[in-house]
Design a protein around this motif. Sequence first.
Motif, PDB file in Angstrom:
ATOM      1  N   VAL A 122       1.379  -0.664  -0.176  1.00  0.00           N
ATOM      2  CA  VAL A 122      -0.121  -0.075  -0.009  1.00  0.00           C
ATOM      3  C   VAL A 122       0.605   1.621  -0.226  1.00  0.00           C
ATOM      4  O   VAL A 122       0.441   2.111  -1.143  1.00  0.00           O
ATOM      5  CB  VAL A 122      -1.560  -0.485   1.358  1.00  0.00           C
ATOM      6  N   PRO A 123       1.732   1.151   0.509  1.00  0.00           N
ATOM      7  CA  PRO A 123       2.718   2.481   0.926  1.00  0.00           C
ATOM      8  C   PRO A 123       3.779   2.818  -0.147  1.00  0.00           C
ATOM      9  O   PRO A 123       3.785   3.281  -1.098  1.00  0.00           O
ATOM     10  CB  PRO A 123       3.435   2.440   1.761  1.00  0.00           C
ATOM     11  N   ILE A 124       3.680   1.571  -1.142  1.00  0.00           N
ATOM     12  CA  ILE A 124       4.920   1.746  -2.627  1.00  0.00           C
ATOM     13  C   ILE A 124       3.297   2.287  -3.477  1.00  0.00           C
ATOM     14  O   ILE A 124       4.176   2.792  -4.338  1.00  0.00           O
ATOM     15  CB  ILE A 124       5.323   0.235  -2.855  1.00  0.00           C
ATOM     16  N   GLN A 125       2.633   0.930  -3.652  1.00  0.00           N
ATOM     17  CA  GLN A 125       1.662   2.194  -4.134  1.00  0.00           C
ATOM     18  C   GLN A 125       1.468   3.007  -4.340  1.00  0.00           C
ATOM     19  O   GLN A 125       1.353   4.343  -5.128  1.00  0.00           O
ATOM     20  CB  GLN A 125       0.301   1.118  -4.244  1.00  0.00           C
ATOM     21  N   ARG A 126       1.032   4.022  -2.893  1.00  0.00           N
ATOM     22  CA  ARG A 126       0.771   5.773  -2.894  1.00  0.00           C
ATOM     23  C   ARG A 126       2.340   5.888  -3.274  1.00  0.00           C
ATOM     24  O   ARG A 126       2.060   6.777  -4.142  1.00  0.00           O
ATOM     25  CB  ARG A 126      -0.211   5.878  -1.177  1.00  0.00           C
ATOM     26  N   LEU A 127       3.372   5.186  -2.873  1.00  0.00           N
ATOM     27  CA  LEU A 127       4.735   6.669  -4.230  1.00  0.00           C
ATOM     28  C   LEU A 127       4.553   6.198  -4.969  1.00  0.00           C
ATOM     29  O   LEU A 127       4.824   7.259  -5.492  1.00  0.00           O
ATOM     30  CB  LEU A 127       6.074   4.871  -2.896  1.00  0.00           C
ATOM     31  N   ALA A 128       3.838   5.089  -5.713  1.00  0.00           N
ATOM     32  CA  ALA A 128       4.061   5.187  -7.115  1.00  0.00           C
ATOM     33  C   ALA A 128       3.354   6.475  -7.958  1.00  0.00           C
ATOM     34  O   ALA A 128       3.831   6.913  -8.775  1.00  0.00           O
ATOM     35  CB  ALA A 128       3.909   4.281  -7.424  1.00  0.00           C
ATOM     36  N   GLU A 129       2.149   6.541  -6.801  1.00  0.00           N
ATOM     37  CA  GLU A 129       0.747   7.065  -7.849  1.00  0.00           C
ATOM     38  C   GLU A 129       2.142   8.474  -7.452  1.00  0.00           C
ATOM     39  O   GLU A 129       1.188   9.423  -8.029  1.00  0.00           O
ATOM     40  CB  GLU A 129      -0.322   7.288  -6.784  1.00  0.00           C
ATOM     41  N   ALA A 130       2.260   8.690  -6.261  1.00  0.00           N
ATOM     42  CA  ALA A 130       2.380  10.206  -6.074  1.00  0.00           C
ATOM     43  C   ALA A 130       3.521   9.988  -6.613  1.00  0.00           C
ATOM     44  O   ALA A 130       3.993  11.538  -6.804  1.00  0.00           O
ATOM     45  CB  ALA A 130       3.286  10.274  -4.532  1.00  0.00           C
ATOM     46  N   THR A 131       4.686   9.569  -6.792  1.00  0.00           N
ATOM     47  CA  THR A 131       5.395   9.925  -8.208  1.00  0.00           C
ATOM     48  C   THR A 131       5.485   9.772  -8.951  1.00  0.00           C
ATOM     49  O   THR A 131       5.700  10.874  -9.841  1.00  0.00           O
ATOM     50  CB  THR A 131       6.777   8.782  -8.054  1.00  0.00           C
ATOM     51  N   GLU A 132       4.486   9.168  -9.977  1.00  0.00           N
ATOM     52  CA  GLU A 132       3.624  10.104 -11.138  1.00  0.00           C
ATOM     53  C   GLU A 132       3.126  10.763 -11.116  1.00  0.00           C
ATOM     54  O   GLU A 132       3.583  11.725 -11.872  1.00  0.00           O
ATOM     55  CB  GLU A 132       2.425   8.763 -11.655  1.00  0.00           C
ATOM     56  N   ALA A 133       2.881  11.557  -9.532  1.00  0.00           N
ATOM     57  CA  ALA A 133       2.199  13.295  -9.749  1.00  0.00           C
ATOM     58  C   ALA A 133       2.725  14.297 -10.214  1.00  0.00           C
ATOM     59  O   ALA A 133       3.061  15.254 -10.504  1.00  0.00           O
ATOM     60  CB  ALA A 133       0.788  13.176  -8.262  1.00  0.00           C
ATOM     61  N   VAL A 134       3.951  13.579  -9.309  1.00  0.00           N
ATOM     62  CA  VAL A 134       5.048  14.843  -8.998  1.00  0.00           C
ATOM     63  C   VAL A 134       5.749  14.681  -9.934  1.00  0.00           C
ATOM     64  O   VAL A 134       6.715  16.042 -10.876  1.00  0.00           O
ATOM     65  CB  VAL A 134       6.206  14.167  -8.365  1.00  0.00           C
ATOM     66  N   ALA A 135       5.818  13.744 -11.404  1.00  0.00           N
ATOM     67  CA  ALA A 135       6.062  13.637 -12.550  1.00  0.00           C
ATOM     68  C   ALA A 135       5.394  14.242 -13.258  1.00  0.00           C
ATOM     69  O   ALA A 135       6.434  15.087 -14.475  1.00  0.00           O
ATOM     70  CB  ALA A 135       6.784  12.094 -13.167  1.00  0.00           C
ATOM     71  N   GLN A 136       4.358  14.246 -13.314  1.00  0.00           N
ATOM     72  CA  GLN A 136       3.241  15.313 -13.972  1.00  0.00           C
ATOM     73  C   GLN A 136       3.349  16.684 -13.369  1.00  0.00           C
ATOM     74  O   GLN A 136       2.288  17.665 -13.877  1.00  0.00           O
ATOM     75  CB  GLN A 136       2.153  14.880 -14.166  1.00  0.00           C
ATOM     76  N   GLY A 137       4.256  16.570 -12.626  1.00  0.00           N
ATOM     77  CA  GLY A 137       4.726  18.743 -11.883  1.00  0.00           C
ATOM     78  C   GLY A 137       4.039  18.780 -11.080  1.00  0.00           C
ATOM     79  O   GLY A 137       3.444  19.816 -10.176  1.00  0.00           O
ATOM     80  N   ASP A 138       3.080  17.854 -10.496  1.00  0.00           N
ATOM     81  CA  ASP A 138       2.115  18.087  -8.942  1.00  0.00           C
ATOM     82  C   ASP A 138       3.215  18.444  -7.832  1.00  0.00           C
ATOM     83  O   ASP A 138       2.888  16.524  -7.363  1.00  0.00           O
ATOM     84  CB  ASP A 138       0.596  17.180  -9.376  1.00  0.00           C
ATOM     85  N   LEU A 139       3.357  19.376  -7.809  1.00  0.00           N
ATOM     86  CA  LEU A 139       4.418  18.878  -6.017  1.00  0.00           C
ATOM     87  C   LEU A 139       4.209  18.643  -5.275  1.00  0.00           C
ATOM     88  O   LEU A 139       4.528  19.173  -3.754  1.00  0.00           O
ATOM     89  CB  LEU A 139       5.690  19.896  -6.530  1.00  0.00           C
ATOM     90  N   SER A 140       2.500  19.239  -5.319  1.00  0.00           N
ATOM     91  CA  SER A 140       2.095  19.003  -3.344  1.00  0.00           C
ATOM     92  C   SER A 140       1.346  18.187  -3.374  1.00  0.00           C
ATOM     93  O   SER A 140       0.670  17.699  -2.146  1.00  0.00           O
ATOM     94  CB  SER A 140       0.463  20.090  -4.039  1.00  0.00           C
ATOM     95  N   VAL A 141       1.800  17.486  -4.122  1.00  0.00           N
ATOM     96  CA  VAL A 141       0.884  15.718  -3.702  1.00  0.00           C
ATOM     97  C   VAL A 141       1.551  15.574  -2.038  1.00  0.00           C
ATOM     98  O   VAL A 141       2.550  15.420  -1.532  1.00  0.00           O
ATOM     99  CB  VAL A 141       1.437  14.146  -3.789  1.00  0.00           C
ATOM    100  N   LYS A 142       1.243  14.554  -1.367  1.00  0.00           N
ATOM    101  CA  LYS A 142       1.074  14.880   0.497  1.00  0.00           C
ATOM    102  C   LYS A 142       1.141  13.084   0.266  1.00  0.00           C
ATOM    103  O   LYS A 142      -0.392  12.550   0.194  1.00  0.00           O
ATOM    104  CB  LYS A 142       0.925  14.722   0.994  1.00  0.00           C
ATOM    105  N   ILE A 143       1.726  12.243   0.860  1.00  0.00           N
ATOM    106  CA  ILE A 143       1.240  10.250   0.977  1.00  0.00           C
ATOM    107  C   ILE A 143       1.162  10.298   2.526  1.00  0.00           C
ATOM    108  O   ILE A 143       1.711  10.702   3.283  1.00  0.00           O
ATOM    109  CB  ILE A 143       2.419   9.645   0.873  1.00  0.00           C
ATOM    110  N   GLU A 144      -0.778   9.907   2.771  1.00  0.00           N
ATOM    111  CA  GLU A 144      -1.360   9.891   4.410  1.00  0.00           C
ATOM    112  C   GLU A 144      -0.772   8.510   4.753  1.00  0.00           C
ATOM    113  O   GLU A 144      -1.485   8.138   5.648  1.00  0.00           O
ATOM    114  CB  GLU A 144      -2.368  10.409   4.193  1.00  0.00           C
ATOM    115  N   ALA A 145       0.170   7.320   3.464  1.00  0.00           N
ATOM    116  CA  ALA A 145      -0.327   6.094   4.281  1.00  0.00           C
ATOM    117  C   ALA A 145       0.339   6.137   5.394  1.00  0.00           C
ATOM    118  O   ALA A 145       1.493   6.473   6.262  1.00  0.00           O
ATOM    119  CB  ALA A 145       0.361   5.102   3.441  1.00  0.00           C
TER     120      ALA A 145
END
Length: 769
Positions: A361-384
């Motif tokens: 679950v944290p890895i998947q959240r990390l993957a999703e957050a990394t994809e968001a960062v790659a798309q330029g969204d630096l406001s993403v924050k993982i709550e896991a």
Amino acid sequence: MPELNPPKSALGMVAPGSADPAVPPNRRDAPEAERKTPHLRPVWVVLILLVSCLALTVYYSQVVMPAGEETDSFLPTTSYAFVLLLLNLDLIGFVVLTLLLSRNLIKAYFERRHRLVGSGFRTKLIAAFIGFSLIPTVLLALVASGLVNKAVDVWFNEQIEKVMKDSYEVARMQHAGHIALAVNSARAIGQELFREDLLVPEQRDLLAAAMARKRTEYGVAGIEVFSAKMETLTKALDPEVPAGVLDLPISQLVLQVINGKQEFTSVQEAQMGRLVRAGIPVASSSRRGELEGVVVVEAYVPESLLTKMEGIGRQYAEYKQIKAMKNPIKAGAYLFVAVITVLIVFSATWFGFYVARSITVPIQRLAEATEAVAQGDLSVKIEAKATDEIGTLIDSFNRMTEDLQGSKSKLEQANISLRQTNVELDRRRAYIETVVDTIAAGLMSIDRNGIITTYNPSAERILGLSADRFRGRSANEAFKEFGLDLFQTAYDRMLADDRDDVALDGQLDVQGKLVTIGLNASRMRDEANKDFGFVLVFEDLTELIKAQKTAAWQEVARRVAHEIKNPLTPIQLSAQRLRKKFLEKAPDFDRVFDDATNVIINEVTSLKHMVDEFSKFARLPAPQMVRQSLHDVIQEVVTLYRSAHKDIELLVELDEDLPPINYDREQLRRVLVNLFDNAIQAMNQKGRLWVSTKYDTKRKRAVVTVADEGPGIAPEDQERLFVPYFTRKKSGTGLGLAIVRRIITDHEGQIQAGNNQPRGAVFTFDLPV
């Protein structure tokens, strides 16, 4: 225990903890506490019911049924129907739990098949947990099943049943023996009483003795004899039998015997044991058909024996009931082992899901957050939530995104500032290019690779060569091709001596015309003292030097005319006086002649001295450079003046870090002598004179300072101080400081004059190291 149901994927199943595709992206970023809705999950319900049923099975088999009875039984006592019901409920729970477990395993299989994030690792982890737990659990289940089968067979084999039955028969016979003992004893005693007629009043003493003897003889607990009117005739009781047992009521039994005229038995329970009584009627010997009395014989069964007898009887009865439940007991035992096995496998599987979910679950959240960062969204924050290394990684990722967001903000601000700076730099560059293109002096820049990068229009005009023939070319090649020896000399000196600046002047052949060029070369450095190359600024000094020479010669002619005119006047006056005295034949002619000739000789000598000084200035020889210590010549001149001028205090401060330099020793000695003489004359032969040296490491120059505490230099004399024939001294020629400047210039140095603080003058000159 958390539910083993992962969120749904494209096929209705995804990894535990993975994001539901139906959930909007903004909801995925919500805190996990907001996304969770509390509900009772199926696994919880099944586990609660199964554990409850198992607990009830054990409880009713071991606690409820045996309650209230003596607990010497080694087998459970429970009703067949209730146990069967509990076993059926256990079986249902087992089946449901197996289905739930199978469902989750099937979900994990389809997740891996569809290559969902983390499914591969989760499947391996679950398989590892199941494998590590399944093999020992199955072996344990097989062994336990075998032991249960053997134990049940041992419990219900024929030998145990025979022993139980024999024990029961012995107990039953023991109880019947006490009754038979009481009845037989009562019959024998009754016959003897009838035969001996011992119930008559005259035989009372003999009756009592006979009953006591009979009690001992038959080994009974007591013998009691009653009359037909229920009067107690005699009692013979065993003193070892507890009184509370023998005091049990007996009248009912006696009444039954009298009324029925037959024998009766009774079994009475007491706190200390059991009392068996047998009542026998005694017929009257004188009255046929009438009763003379009743004899009651009492047999005592002790509490310990009674307990054993009852226990044997109860156990035999229970054994027969349990034997009828042999197969259900086996099935329950097998089911219990199977449930425990499934619980262990389920626990291992659940733990595998739990551990896998805590990682994937944290890895998947990390993957999703990394994809968001790659798309330029630096406001993403993982709550896991995680407390292990994964948690550290998540915290690091959150800090990284915060830092990136802050850095992005700073970068945007810096970008705006940089754009403004670039605009300002472009404006300044355009301004500088305009200045470079419009200044009258020629300008040429050379980078640190020796390539000419800048060549302005004034340089084209002065040298008569277009910029295209210089820009982008090697400086050495261009200087050699166009015969720019002066430029080559300055460039070579800058490179060889690592100088910061060089000043030269000389003549160049420009399109067949000799042109005097004044060249200043400087090294370009930034704020970090990094070398960027050289800049050469040059001017056409032909007309300027021609004008300066004209002006200089006019000044020299004026000063020479003035200096010659001054002695000519006394010469003329002396000659006129001498001629007058001669024509007058004056008597003092000899004295006048002597005075006049002395004046003429002195003035001519003065003229000769002036001409000699001018000649020396005009033919000053070229310096002979030798690499040596500057401090040696300074110490030599200081020693000379210390011995010659006792009223002058010489204060010397020399820089020990100053390396040897190239200079002409005699010419530099002349410079110091001139400066010392001027200072001593300014102080009227008395005062302090300072001499110091310093090494300028940045400019690589040796700086020499000579200061006094005289009257100083007047502001109006600052510009004319080094001009030939300028002097404020009555006997001076005005060539001393001009010669000093000429020598310093020939040594590629510079000299400056100023006022000392608080009073006096200071002369400073520097030479290249």
